[in-house]
Design an enzyme around this catalytic site. Structure first.
Site, PDB file in Angstrom:
ATOM      1  N   LYS A 247       0.822  -1.211   0.000  1.00 59.39           N
ATOM      2  CA  LYS A 247       0.000   0.000   0.000  1.00 59.39           C
ATOM      3  C   LYS A 247       0.860   1.266   0.000  1.00 59.39           C
ATOM      4  CE  LYS A 247      -2.045   3.412   2.290  1.00 59.39           C
ATOM      5  NZ  LYS A 247      -1.459   4.324   3.269  1.00 59.39           N
TER       6      LYS A 247
ATOM      7  N   ASP B 255      -6.445   0.959   0.879  1.00 59.55           N
ATOM      8  CA  ASP B 255      -6.384   1.163   2.324  1.00 59.55           C
ATOM      9  C   ASP B 255      -7.751   0.834   2.902  1.00 59.55           C
ATOM     10  OD1 ASP B 255      -8.186   3.257   1.967  1.00 59.55           O
ATOM     11  OD2 ASP B 255      -6.568   4.634   1.549  1.00 59.55           O
TER      12      ASP B 255
END
Length: 217
Positions: free
Chosen positions: A117, A135
């Site tokens: 991420k 996320d």
DNA sequence: ATCCCGAGGG
DNA sequence: CCCTCTGGAT
């Protein structure tokens, strides 16, 4: 209601969607993203001025006192691991990359404290490389709007979003999902009464699914 | 009590 | 896959 309609609607709702982390360089952005784990951008922006004042470069942070680094970021969650990670990460940036942040996904994820991420956010935000960071917001919105199944992992969600959205729109879509998730379709008390996507929303089924999964434990 | 732009280790 | 690390806001 297809993806392109939803994206155009989101653009109307959030014409100014953008990254809300404060930074003045590739180094500062990478550290800010690492620090943002399990906390809010607002909280990160409160600690980074002092942190970057004390440690203005990767070399300074790599050579910095761990206790001093911990103290600077102590108000964030997970500060122990984060302090260790950003120090180790800064050392690689200084030693291997001459103080610069690499742009390739492989090199980014090889940095201490940088996972899928964080690397994706760095690529889309700083290098303008198409990426789809998933996320907590993107995952929640994707499942509520039916872009992904409730049980899908973040990697599966990422794969499905990338398949449904044209590559040239990944970065914009990512930012719009973040703003939608942060300011409208929040985890708690989302604005369902004003939501243009209510007719396709799977929020209630998603909640029921989560309760059922939890009951299994 | 739950959530916030997760990553590393088991 | 799971668990742990962690504080502040709501």
């Amino acid at each position: 209601m297809d993806v392109s309609f939803i994206l155009s609607k989101l653009q109307q709702m959030f014409p100014d969607a953008h990254c809300e982390l404060n930074y003045t360089s590739d180094y500062e952005l990478l550290i800010a993203i690492i620090l943002s784990a399990q906390t809010t951008d607002k909280a990160v922006n409160k600690v980074t001025p002092a942190l970057f004042h004390h440690f203005p470069t990767p070399r300074a942070l790599a050579d910095g006192d761990l206790k001093r680094i911990e103290k600077d970021i102590a108000r964030l969650g997970l500060y122990h691991a984060k302090a260790k990670n950003i120090k180790a990460c800064a050392k690689v940036l200084a030693d291997v990359y001459d103080g610069n942040v690499p742009s390739s996904f492989k090199k980014l994820t090889e940095l201490p404290g940088v996972g899928r991420k964080t690397a994706s956010v760095m690529q889309t935000e700083y290098f303008d490389i198409p990426a789809m960071p998933v996320d907590t917001h993107v995952e929640r919105i994707s499942k509520r709007l039916g872009f992904a199944k409730f049980g899908d992992s973040v990697e599966t969600v990422e794969r499905k979003l990338k398949r449904k959205i044209p590559r040239s729109e990944w970065n914009m879509a990512h930012q719009l999902f973040i703003f939608f998730g942060r300011y409208f379709c929040m985890a708690r008390n989302p604005k369902c009464e004003e939501c243009p996507f209510l007719s396709i929303c799977k929020k209630d089924k998603f909640e029921a699914y989560k309760r059922k999964e939890k009951a299994k434990q």
